[in-house]
Each structure stands twice: as structure tokens, then as C-alpha cells.
Design an enzyme around this catalytic site. Structure first.
Site, PDB file in Angstrom:
ATOM      1  N   GLU A  89      -4.910  -8.562  -0.834  1.00 23.18           N
ATOM      2  CA  GLU A  89      -5.638  -8.334   0.417  1.00 23.18           C
ATOM      3  C   GLU A  89      -7.112  -8.162   0.109  1.00 23.18           C
ATOM      4  O   GLU A  89      -7.493  -7.423  -0.794  1.00 23.18           O
ATOM      5  CB  GLU A  89      -5.139  -7.088   1.166  1.00 23.18           C
ATOM      6  CG  GLU A  89      -3.871  -7.282   1.960  1.00 23.18           C
ATOM      7  CD  GLU A  89      -3.574  -6.106   2.891  1.00 23.18           C
ATOM      8  OE1 GLU A  89      -4.527  -5.418   3.318  1.00 23.18           O
ATOM      9  OE2 GLU A  89      -2.382  -5.886   3.162  1.00 23.18           O
TER      10      GLU A  89
ATOM     11  N   GLU B 290       0.798  -1.226   0.000  1.00 27.01           N
ATOM     12  CA  GLU B 290       0.000   0.000   0.000  1.00 27.01           C
ATOM     13  C   GLU B 290       0.834   1.282   0.000  1.00 27.01           C
ATOM     14  O   GLU B 290       0.816   2.058   0.961  1.00 27.01           O
ATOM     15  CB  GLU B 290      -0.991  -0.031   1.167  1.00 27.01           C
ATOM     16  CG  GLU B 290      -1.961  -1.194   1.036  1.00 27.01           C
ATOM     17  CD  GLU B 290      -3.063  -1.216   2.088  1.00 27.01           C
ATOM     18  OE1 GLU B 290      -3.002  -0.417   3.036  1.00 27.01           O
ATOM     19  OE2 GLU B 290      -3.981  -2.039   1.957  1.00 27.01           O
TER      20      GLU B 290
END
Length: 768
Positions: free
Chosen positions: A497, A247
Site C-alpha cells: 500500500e 495492518e
């Protein structure tokens, strides 16, 4: 040279028999975000700032415990592990000081993962940069290298840190993610990705802070990769690849006006400063700012508040002893003063913002910066450096490229970066459920469609009814995957994810054992994954020490599919192999060595010793973990919606998968494929069929051609039930009907237990 265990062919994965491999994965493990010694989950404050003297040896779990966890995950049908580790775990003691004990421990765990047959890719994980800025990832010394003082973050709200929050139990849910838009993260991510452009005075050891931080991070990852290679038995066989970084975030790069909240900033919660207000707070000035809450349609303004640091600064003081870590900071970079003031962005003498558009344009080209520009220029510059470091050690490594979350991917198609060994690895969460911690069966929002401007009004993005919600999730994931192909080229897509919060509705399930909301949410996410055409996923997350009180032990999150306060899904009757022409008698017993054996079947506190392990492996006794969760939190264990994530899936498919999916309510699995040639004797199409849904004496299967068998195999150290199908060439289909059950129920509920026990009685199993 032996063939690669897993290779990429276009946008599919292939095994050594040229079958398409579907990767069904899990993140292991969430508690790798914080150290073992001292044990510092995010609600603990003791020794928090002693960040140099920590150890992550024992994360994600000890070698002794690994057998239990890996065998459990294997039994649940997982084939892929996203191996979570942090930069802090390797290099916590200071720049260039690697923790070789942690490296040795990691090699031990990877070697055990190999014995269970997992594919593993390494995830250098971060959330909002570091534990010391409210998340996980980078060592404490990187915060000092950036000129910041982490002890001043509470007063200046440069970061909301759970470890230092006055009452950890009241830490606002999901507020940790807003740290991306607070001073500490805005400064450090700007420096990490674009320090040379926007902080040219930030020189340390003769390097700009951008190169200093990136070089250390990439070198730490490269060091681990080298140790894995030197081990001699892990490269390619178990560790198939590396992810770029979890991220990534742009910091302030591309902000058009520092005095206002960017229109693209969709997350606001609690006191929500503009970047300019965050800068003022960081320099000890008081600011009145808006406060926000998060509702079903996103954030809404709830009021205002005055934040007064009382002169305390988030920057290191001028008299700070900067020799602590052995670096030499350039004299042009002054401590005790905001780095942005030093670059003329504002005037501290009168608190005047001089260059509100300082980050709006590229200083080199003069071009306006948006997130897409950031991704293509600065993220990709980092990605290339990371890729080159890893492939210099692992030439055949699969590179999992994760661009900024929900942003347009980099434009790589047809360029030198269009690497045939690259995988697009986006993330997806149902933001409404994640933020509200409630499964709303009645409406949800097409967030991805909103972000891409597909609706004239947000009202048109609302999807009404559970069927529409499920289809909306599937369509969002499909659009994300297709966008990856459009911009990055023809590569596999793995959602690395995706997950749900378990502590929904004020932890109602923990008090009642009713996990029906979690089951519905989890099933909706898997319906989307199965229907979007992706090549697999890695569910977030497995946490070995999750409990009902503190969840994943990190920032109030509770997404682990496993909890010591719940019970693993029971085994269905254990029967011998059968084909469509023959069936054997059910003789299931509740095997104490099984990964699904639980205390609910016995009052004895027995050691775990998987008998299926190779004789070369030893498994010392591991007692069942006892929970210390207070009864008022919830003492009614359930199966934690396991029926929704323990689900059938293709393992290896002859030809290409056209579609596959599991109808949980009706317990029907379907698979459609297309192959030029039929399955051979040694290479059939293989499907994972969980025994809980598909006990072999209580299922039916329909195939378009050929023959099939079902057997329980203990290959690779873990026992799973497989359907093997030898079919003709061309387009083929498979349908398997299992046992319909009531979903989300707790242990011992009358409408669930008799059905399971009745199956055992019919099969002659012994209940102990």
C-alpha cells in the site's frame, strides 16, 4: 509439472524465461470493504446493524464490468493486483456459514483477471477490525463474540463509526484510524492476538477467544483458497500468493501504563482517551479528556471535553440472548461486565485502576513487552497458523508477510520461518499529506527516521524543499526495505500500500480541474518507489464508483486513481511497430472499445465491448457511469494526475535491474541492468512505455548495445505499448525520451489540448 509462472529467487521475482520481473500493481478494489446488498457505503446508515443479512456479490465489480476495469488497468501498465476481500464477505451470516455465491463470484473475477494476464495475490483486508468498529474486515458476529455491543459504540465512543455519525458529510477526516486506540479495537485485537495470555476467562465453545477468532478467520481464508484450487485453472497461474492480514495491530498488548498515552502512539485526533479512560467510558462512566488536532508536525493538544455515556455500556447486557449464533459462552465469562474488570484490572465498585501495568509484561516469561516483542511472539504465532493453512492448500504459494505497520519486522533471518517463498510487504504513506490533505512543496518530515530514533530532535527530521522531500521519501522506503532484509532475510520487498489523497485543498482540483498538487505528490511517491530498490508495489487504490462528493465511499477517504467524475488519460497517437531504423505513420483513432476512451470525446452513451477479448468471453453492454455529484462539489473534470501514475516501468529484465526511474518533468525513462549473458531472441528485456508519454513517432531511445523495437501488443486481452531490447551481456543502459507536457491540467485547457491535437494532426489521426 509445468514451471511456475512466477517464482522467487533470492530477493527477486523471475519468470519462466529467468528474467527479473518488476511488479507494478494496484489494490482492487476499495469498495470491497462494504456490501453490495444492501449497498452500504460508510455514509449510509439504513440497515447498518443488520450485519448478518448482507451480500458482497458484485465486489469489486460485476463480471460484465470487469472487462472495462481490467482493460483500463492493463492499458495503464499494471501487472499485479492485490485482490481486496474481507472476512465479512465470506462468513457474514454466522460462524462457519460461508457465502458460496460470493465465492463463485470471486472465482469469476479471478478468471477474468487471468485472461488479462495479471498476477494476483489475495489480501484478507481489515481496517480497525470491522465495519462495526469504524472500518472494514471482520463480520458483525465477531464483535458480539468479544462480548461487545456495537449499538452502544456511539454513546461510549468505543468506536467512531461513519455510518452512525450524526452528519456523515462532517465526519472528521482520517479520524477512523484513531479507532485503533479506542475501546472496541483495543479489546478485540488484544483478544485476537493474545487472548490466552491476557483474557484467559474469555472462553467460547470451549476455546479461548484468541483461538476461536483466529481459527474462524484462518478457516475462512483456507476455504477460499481451497475453492480457488478446486477451480483447476487459477492456482499459481493467476493467484500467485496470499498476504497474512492487512495492518495487524497489538491492541493493548505492551501498554506499560493504562492511565497515560503511550509515547509511541503518534496518531491522536479528536477526543483522545487513555486506555483507562476508554475502559471507563465503555462501562458508562463520564470522563473529561484531552482533544487533539493534527498539524504538520503531528498531533497537538487543542483543548479538552467531557464525554458522558449516561450509564450506557459498550458491553453486551447481562440479559442478552447469547444463543443467536449458536455458540456457548463459558459461565466464567460474564456478560454485562467489562472483561478487564473480570480479570482484576480495575474495580467497578469504586472505579479504581488496580493494575495499570496489566499488559506490560508477558505472563508466561515475565519479560517486558514492546512492539518488537509482540511482533515476534504473538503476530508470528498467528502468521504461522495462517501460512500453514494456506500452504496446506497451495504448497507453492508466495506468502506476503505484513508485520505491524512501520514497526520493526520479526526476527526471522536464519530461522525456520526464513521461508524462501516469503515476501516482505510493508506499507508507506506520506502522513503529512494524508492527514492534512494538502501537498506541502516546502517541507515534510522523515517519519520513519523519527520512529527509529535517528534524530536528537524532531526539528532535525524536517526536510525543506521539494527535492529534499522527494529524496526523503526515497530514503525512508529504502530504509524500510533494508530493515526487512536485516530482520527477515533475503526476500523480495513489495510495498503493498502506498498512495495519496485526491481531495486536497478542500477539493480544489474538483472545482478547477487543476491536479498539479496531486500530480506532484503522486510523482514524489513513485520517485521513491523507483529509487528504493523494491521489487514492486501495489498502489492504494482503484475504486470503480469513486466520485467527487464521497470519494472512495469509505470513511471520507479519497485515494482512488479512478473516479467517475474524472476522465481517463487520453491515448497518444496509435502507430505501428518501429525500431530505431524505421518508423511508420501515425494513424491514431479514438477507439470506442479502448479502456481510455471517454465521454470527453463523444456525446454518445455507448456500450463498452473490448474487441481484443478472446471469443470465448462475452461482454454484455455496459453503459458509461453517470455521476450524481452536485455541481457545487466540483464539476470540472481532469485527468486525475494520471500522467504521474501511468508511467514507464520494466516488465521483464534479462539479468538484474540495477536501477530504473522516470523523470516526469522531462519525460525521460532510464534503465540500468547487469546480466551474465545477453538477451536471446525469445527473451528480450521488456519495458512498458505508456503511449501518452511516449508516442512512437515522437520519442528517441539510446541503448548501450543491441537493437530495440516498440510495438503495441494485445497479448493477454489488454493492449499495451512495449519496448523490447536485445542487448549484450554485462552492464547495460537504456534511455528513452518522450514528450514533455504541462502537468495536472484539466480537460480542454488551451495549453494542453493543442499540443495533443497537434501531435494527432502530425500523425494523421482522426479526432471524433
Amino acid at each position: 509439472m509445468a514451471p511456475l509462472r512466477l517464482r522467487i529467487e533470492g530477493r527477486t521475482f523471475r519468470d519462466t524465461k529467468n528474467r527479473e520481473v518488476t511488479l507494478r500493481g494496484i489494490n482492487v478494489a476499495g469498495d470491497a470493504k462494504f456490501p453490495t446488498h444492501p449497498n452500504l457505503p460508510s455514509h449510509e446508515s439504513d440497515h447498518f446493524y443488520d450485519g448478518d443479512n448482507v451480500s458482497f456479490v458484485g465486489r469489486p465489480f460485476s463480471p460484465d464490468e470487469a472487462h472495462t476495469h481490467f482493460s483500463r488497468l492493463k492499458r495503464w501498465g499494471y501487472t499485479l493486483i492485490r485482490y481486496v476481500f474481507t472476512w465479512e464477505a465470506i462468513e457474514h451470516a454466522g460462524p462457519g456459514k460461508y457465502d458460496e455465491e460470493w465465492v463463485k463470484h470471486t472465482l469469476q473475477i479471478l478468471r477474468l483477471a487471468k485472461d488479462y494476464g495479471f498476477y494476483v495475490f489475495m489480501d484478507p483486508h481489515q481496517d480497525v477490525w470491522s465495519r462495526f468498529t469504524g472500518g472494514s474486515g471482520a463480520p458483525m458476529w465477531t464483535v458480539y463474540a468479544a462480548g461487545l455491543n456495537p449499538r452502544a459504540f456511539p454513546a461510549t465512543e468505543a468506536a467512531w463509526v461513519h455510518n452512525t455519525y450524526p452528519d456523515p458529510a462532517e465526519y472528521p477526516k482520517m479520524i477512523w484510524a484513531t479507532n485503533y486506540t479506542r475501546l472496541a479495537c483495543q479489546v478485540i485485537f488484544t483478544m485476537f492476538f493474545a487472548g490466552k495470555a491476557f483474557a484467559p476467562k474469555a472462553i467460547i465453545d470451549g476455546k479461548n477467544i484468541q483461538d476461536y477468532l483466529q481459527d474462524h478467520f484462518v478457516s475462512a481464508c483456507s476455504h477460499l483458497a481451497l475453492r480457488i484450487k478446486e477451480s483447476g485453472d487459477l492456482e499459481n497461474d493467476v493467484v500467485i500468493g496470499w498476504e497474512s492480514v492487512n495492518e495487524p495491530n497489538r491492541g493493548l498488548v505492551g501498554f506499560q501504563d493504562l492511565s497515560s498515552i503511550p509515547s509511541e502512539q503518534k496518531l491522536q485526533k479528536g477526543p483522545s482517551p487513555t486506555a483507562w479512560q476508554a475502559i471507563l467510558l465503555g462501562s458508562g462512566r463520564s470522563c473529561e479528556m484531552d482533544t487533539w488536532e493534527f498539524g504538520g508536525l503531528g498531533p497537538y493538544k487543542s483543548g479538552s471535553t467531557l464525554i458522558d455515556p449516561k450509564g450506557e455500556m459498550a458491553w453486551l447486557p447481562a440479559d442478552y440472548d447469547d444463543s443467536r449464533y449458536g455458540w456457548k459462552r463459558d459461565p466464567g465469562w460474564k456478560l454485562g461486565e467489562c472483561i478487564w474488570a473480570q480479570h482484576g484490572l480495575w474495580d467497578p465498585s469504586n472505579d479504581t485502576l488496580l493494575k495499570k501495568d496489566y499488559f506490560a509484561k508477558d505472563p508466561e516469561s515475565g519479560r517486558k513487552i514492546d512492539y518488537e516483542y509482540f511482533t515476534n511472539k504473538w503476530f508470528m504465532a498467528y502468521y504461522r497458523k495462517h501460512r500453514e493453512a494456506i500452504t496446506s492448500v497451495y504448497p507453492d504459494s508466495v506468502m506476503f508477510c505484513q508485520p505491524p505497520v512501520m514497526e520493526i519486522p520479526p526476527s526471522l533471518k536464519g530461522t525456520d520461518d526464513d521461508d524462501p517463498n516469503m515476501v516482505f510487504s510493508p506499507h508507506f504513506y506520506d502522513g503529512v499529506t494524508l492527514m492534512m490533505k494538502k501537498w506541502n512543496r516546502y517541507w515534510n518530515v522523515d517519519v520513519f527516521g523519527l520512529l527509529r530514533g535517528r534524530y536528537l530532535s524532531p526539528a532535525f527530521a524536517i526536510k525543506v524543499g521539494e527535492t529534499a522531500i522527494r529524496n526523503c521519501f526515497r530514503d525512508q522506503l529504502t530504509a524500510i526495505r533494508r530493515e526487512g532484509i536485516e530482520y527477515m532475510g533475503n526476500h523480495p520487498c513489495i510495498f503493498t500500500e502506498i498512495g495519496i489523497p485526491y481531495d486536497m485543498d478542500d477539493k480544489y482540483a474538483y472545482k478547477t480541474g487543476d491536479y498539479s498538487s496531486q500530480s506532484a505528490a503522486m510523482d514524489a511517491n513513485h520517485f521513491a518507489l523507483e529509487g528504493c530498490g523494491a521489487n514492486g508495489y501495489a498502489l492504494w487504490v482503484y475504486v470503480a464508483m469513486n466520485n467527487h462528493e464521497w470519494g472512495d465511499l469509505w470513511n471520507g477517504e479519497d485515494l482512488s486513481i479512478f473516479s467517475i467524475d474524472d476522465k481517463p488519460l487520453p491515448l497518444a497517437p496509435n502507430v505501428g511497430s518501429r525500431s530505431q531504423k524505421s518508423a511508420s505513420t501515425s494513424t491514431a483513432s479514438l477507439d470506442r472499445s479502448s479502456p481510455s476512451y471517454s465521454e470527453s470525446r463523444s456525446n454518445n452513451n455507448l456500450p463498452v465491448s473490448p474487441r481484443h477479448l478472446k471469443q470465448t468471453l462475452s461482454t454484455p453492454s455496459l453503459s458509461l457511469q453517470r455521476s450524481a455529484t452536485p455541481a457545487n462539489i466540483g464539476s470540472n473534470p481532469g485527468y486525475r494526475a494520471a500522467e504521474a501514475y501511468v508511467r514507464p516501468s520494466p516488465i521483464a529484465t534479462v539479468g538484474n535491474v540495477l536501477s530504473s526511474g522516470f523523470d516526469l518533468r522531462n519525460c525521460i525513462f532510464t534503465l540500468a541492468l547487469d546480466c551474465q549473458n545477453g538477451a536471446t531472441e525469445d527473451a528480450p528485456t521488456e519495458v512498458f512505455l505508456p503511449e501518452y508519454h511516449f508516442p512512437r513517432d515522437n520519442l528517441t531511445a539510446e541503448v548501450s548495445s543491441g537493437k530495440w523495437t516498440i510495438s503495441v501488443d494485445d497479448a493477454d486481452g489488454g493492449t499495451i505499448q512495449r519496448l523490447r531490447w536485445w542487448h549484450d551481456g554485462g552492464k547495460q543502459s537504456l534511455k528513452v525520451q518522450g514528450v514533455k507536457r504541462r502537468l495536472g491540467t484539466s480537460l480542454g485547457q488551451e495549453d494542453e489540448a493543442p499540443g495533443y491535437l497537434e501531435q494527432c494532426r502530425q500523425g494523421g489521426c482522426a479526432v471524433m
